[in-house]
Design a protein around this motif. Structure first.
Motif, PDB file in Angstrom:
ATOM      1  N   TRP A  27       0.847  -1.180   0.000  1.00  0.00           N
ATOM      2  CA  TRP A  27       0.000   0.000   0.000  1.00  0.00           C
ATOM      3  C   TRP A  27       0.890   1.239   0.000  1.00  0.00           C
ATOM      4  O   TRP A  27       2.069   1.169   0.311  1.00  0.00           O
ATOM      5  CB  TRP A  27      -0.962   0.030   1.190  1.00  0.00           C
ATOM      6  CG  TRP A  27      -0.297   0.122   2.528  1.00  0.00           C
ATOM      7  CD1 TRP A  27       0.156   1.251   3.152  1.00  0.00           C
ATOM      8  CD2 TRP A  27       0.003  -0.951   3.412  1.00  0.00           C
ATOM      9  NE1 TRP A  27       0.715   0.942   4.364  1.00  0.00           N
ATOM     10  CE2 TRP A  27       0.628  -0.401   4.544  1.00  0.00           C
ATOM     11  CE3 TRP A  27      -0.183  -2.338   3.359  1.00  0.00           C
ATOM     12  CZ2 TRP A  27       1.066  -1.178   5.615  1.00  0.00           C
ATOM     13  CZ3 TRP A  27       0.244  -3.102   4.415  1.00  0.00           C
ATOM     14  CH2 TRP A  27       0.853  -2.522   5.522  1.00  0.00           C
ATOM     15  N   ARG A  28       0.285   2.382  -0.373  1.00  0.00           N
ATOM     16  CA  ARG A  28       1.033   3.631  -0.391  1.00  0.00           C
ATOM     17  C   ARG A  28       1.431   3.987   1.035  1.00  0.00           C
ATOM     18  O   ARG A  28       0.606   3.983   1.931  1.00  0.00           O
ATOM     19  CB  ARG A  28       0.182   4.754  -0.986  1.00  0.00           C
ATOM     20  CG  ARG A  28      -0.051   4.601  -2.464  1.00  0.00           C
ATOM     21  CD  ARG A  28      -0.963   5.652  -3.025  1.00  0.00           C
ATOM     22  NE  ARG A  28      -2.271   5.541  -2.390  1.00  0.00           N
ATOM     23  CZ  ARG A  28      -2.945   6.563  -1.883  1.00  0.00           C
ATOM     24  NH1 ARG A  28      -2.472   7.770  -1.954  1.00  0.00           N
ATOM     25  NH2 ARG A  28      -4.100   6.380  -1.310  1.00  0.00           N
ATOM     26  N   GLY A  29       2.689   4.289   1.236  1.00  0.00           N
ATOM     27  CA  GLY A  29       3.192   4.683   2.541  1.00  0.00           C
ATOM     28  C   GLY A  29       3.736   3.544   3.379  1.00  0.00           C
ATOM     29  O   GLY A  29       4.260   3.765   4.464  1.00  0.00           O
ATOM     30  N   GLU A  30       3.641   2.313   2.902  1.00  0.00           N
ATOM     31  CA  GLU A  30       4.143   1.176   3.676  1.00  0.00           C
ATOM     32  C   GLU A  30       5.644   1.313   3.946  1.00  0.00           C
ATOM     33  O   GLU A  30       6.098   1.055   5.061  1.00  0.00           O
ATOM     34  CB  GLU A  30       3.876  -0.135   2.936  1.00  0.00           C
ATOM     35  CG  GLU A  30       4.416  -1.344   3.674  1.00  0.00           C
ATOM     36  CD  GLU A  30       4.293  -2.632   2.889  1.00  0.00           C
ATOM     37  OE1 GLU A  30       4.265  -3.692   3.527  1.00  0.00           O
ATOM     38  OE2 GLU A  30       4.245  -2.579   1.643  1.00  0.00           O
ATOM     39  N   SER A  31       6.407   1.756   2.960  1.00  0.00           N
ATOM     40  CA  SER A  31       7.854   1.873   3.123  1.00  0.00           C
ATOM     41  C   SER A  31       8.244   2.952   4.135  1.00  0.00           C
ATOM     42  O   SER A  31       9.354   2.957   4.640  1.00  0.00           O
ATOM     43  CB  SER A  31       8.511   2.167   1.775  1.00  0.00           C
ATOM     44  OG  SER A  31       8.076   3.425   1.280  1.00  0.00           O
ATOM     45  N   ALA A 144       5.376   5.272  -6.115  1.00  0.00           N
ATOM     46  CA  ALA A 144       4.551   4.184  -5.575  1.00  0.00           C
ATOM     47  C   ALA A 144       3.986   4.503  -4.196  1.00  0.00           C
ATOM     48  O   ALA A 144       2.957   3.963  -3.807  1.00  0.00           O
ATOM     49  CB  ALA A 144       5.364   2.898  -5.520  1.00  0.00           C
ATOM     50  N   ASP A 145       4.633   5.379  -3.455  1.00  0.00           N
ATOM     51  CA  ASP A 145       4.148   5.754  -2.122  1.00  0.00           C
ATOM     52  C   ASP A 145       3.129   6.889  -2.166  1.00  0.00           C
ATOM     53  O   ASP A 145       2.688   7.364  -1.132  1.00  0.00           O
ATOM     54  CB  ASP A 145       5.316   6.177  -1.227  1.00  0.00           C
ATOM     55  CG  ASP A 145       6.046   4.989  -0.637  1.00  0.00           C
ATOM     56  OD1 ASP A 145       5.374   3.983  -0.326  1.00  0.00           O
ATOM     57  OD2 ASP A 145       7.266   5.062  -0.479  1.00  0.00           O
ATOM     58  N   GLY A 146       2.786   7.373  -3.343  1.00  0.00           N
ATOM     59  CA  GLY A 146       1.829   8.465  -3.458  1.00  0.00           C
ATOM     60  C   GLY A 146       2.439   9.825  -3.196  1.00  0.00           C
ATOM     61  O   GLY A 146       1.728  10.801  -3.012  1.00  0.00           O
ATOM     62  N   ARG A 147       3.760   9.895  -3.171  1.00  0.00           N
ATOM     63  CA  ARG A 147       4.456  11.172  -2.948  1.00  0.00           C
ATOM     64  C   ARG A 147       4.849  11.754  -4.291  1.00  0.00           C
ATOM     65  O   ARG A 147       5.318  11.062  -5.166  1.00  0.00           O
ATOM     66  CB  ARG A 147       5.695  10.955  -2.084  1.00  0.00           C
ATOM     67  CG  ARG A 147       5.351  10.517  -0.684  1.00  0.00           C
ATOM     68  CD  ARG A 147       6.582  10.182   0.126  1.00  0.00           C
ATOM     69  NE  ARG A 147       7.365  11.387   0.345  1.00  0.00           N
ATOM     70  CZ  ARG A 147       8.682  11.375   0.430  1.00  0.00           C
ATOM     71  NH1 ARG A 147       9.370  10.271   0.305  1.00  0.00           N
ATOM     72  NH2 ARG A 147       9.327  12.502   0.648  1.00  0.00           N
ATOM     73  N   ASN A 148       4.680  13.070  -4.427  1.00  0.00           N
ATOM     74  CA  ASN A 148       5.058  13.727  -5.674  1.00  0.00           C
ATOM     75  C   ASN A 148       6.387  14.455  -5.493  1.00  0.00           C
ATOM     76  O   ASN A 148       7.029  14.347  -4.457  1.00  0.00           O
ATOM     77  CB  ASN A 148       3.940  14.657  -6.159  1.00  0.00           C
ATOM     78  CG  ASN A 148       3.534  15.652  -5.104  1.00  0.00           C
ATOM     79  OD1 ASN A 148       4.348  16.061  -4.277  1.00  0.00           O
ATOM     80  ND2 ASN A 148       2.286  16.049  -5.108  1.00  0.00           N
ATOM     81  N   TRP A 149       6.801  15.183  -6.522  1.00  0.00           N
ATOM     82  CA  TRP A 149       8.105  15.847  -6.478  1.00  0.00           C
ATOM     83  C   TRP A 149       8.211  16.840  -5.334  1.00  0.00           C
ATOM     84  O   TRP A 149       9.261  16.989  -4.735  1.00  0.00           O
ATOM     85  CB  TRP A 149       8.386  16.547  -7.804  1.00  0.00           C
ATOM     86  CG  TRP A 149       8.752  15.624  -8.923  1.00  0.00           C
ATOM     87  CD1 TRP A 149       8.986  14.282  -8.838  1.00  0.00           C
ATOM     88  CD2 TRP A 149       8.931  15.973 -10.281  1.00  0.00           C
ATOM     89  NE1 TRP A 149       9.279  13.776 -10.074  1.00  0.00           N
ATOM     90  CE2 TRP A 149       9.257  14.799 -10.980  1.00  0.00           C
ATOM     91  CE3 TRP A 149       8.834  17.163 -10.978  1.00  0.00           C
ATOM     92  CZ2 TRP A 149       9.499  14.780 -12.332  1.00  0.00           C
ATOM     93  CZ3 TRP A 149       9.076  17.143 -12.342  1.00  0.00           C
ATOM     94  CH2 TRP A 149       9.416  15.969 -13.004  1.00  0.00           C
ATOM     95  N   LEU A 150       7.133  17.561  -5.036  1.00  0.00           N
ATOM     96  CA  LEU A 150       7.261  18.534  -3.956  1.00  0.00           C
ATOM     97  C   LEU A 150       7.356  17.849  -2.605  1.00  0.00           C
ATOM     98  O   LEU A 150       8.030  18.347  -1.702  1.00  0.00           O
ATOM     99  CB  LEU A 150       6.144  19.580  -3.978  1.00  0.00           C
ATOM    100  CG  LEU A 150       4.706  19.148  -4.060  1.00  0.00           C
ATOM    101  CD1 LEU A 150       3.986  19.549  -2.797  1.00  0.00           C
ATOM    102  CD2 LEU A 150       4.084  19.862  -5.236  1.00  0.00           C
TER     103      LEU A 150
END
Length: 162
Positions: A27-31, A144-150
């Motif tokens: 899932w997004r954010g698991e890492s 994959a974690d749902g994080r963008n460049w900013l």
């Protein structure tokens, strides 16, 4: 060898680390140790986009209280738009610096959190996030974690508050 896109697009990296092949996150954010759902989970793109729209509308409404707008007058609209952009910058940077969310984010129950665990996002991170958001492309490219460049540039993540 990984392509220049690295981890930003699925299937572009070679998927290996020094310990062997890397397993895809469930899932997004698991890492990052974030929960799969609920409070503290990574916010999806929909609420983030809607929060931006709400902030832009709020900035326009505030600007309309002080600056005359006339849809038929290009000069008046240019002035209005410049002031609305300045108001948007203020209602984006100041609240994110101290509280971690803009008015639109608060309405949708999402906030910016630092990955190092600090409570305040801080002025430089909020300013960089605002500038990159204004460029439009950096908020659109996600990993994959749902994080963008900013998020990556400022070592932050947008999470759910409720």
């Amino acid at each position: 060898m990984a392509r220049w896109t690295g981890e930003w697009l699925p299937g572009t990296g070679d998927g290996s680390t020094a310990a062997g092949p890397r397993e895809a996150p469930k899932w997004r954010g698991e890492s990052m140790g974030l929960p799969e759902s609920g409070v503290g989970a990574v916010a999806s793109g929909g609420p983030r986009f809607l929060a931006l729209v709400l902030d832009l509308v709020l900035a326009s409404l505030i600007t309309a209280l002080f600056v005359r707008y006339d849809l038929q007058n290009a000069a008046a609209m240019q002035t209005f738009n410049l002031w609305a952009g300045a108001v948007w910058a203020v209602i984006t940077v100041i609240p994110v610096t101290f509280f971690g969310f803009t008015p639109g984010m608060a309405a949708l129950g999402i906030r910016v959190a630092r990955l190092d665990g600090a409570t305040m996002v801080g002025a430089w991170r909020a300013l960089v996030r605002m500038v990159l958001t204004a460029l439009l492309l950096p908020p659109l490219v996600r990993n994959a974690d749902g994080r963008n460049w900013l998020d990556r540039a400022t070592n932050t993540v947008v999470i759910r508050m409720r």
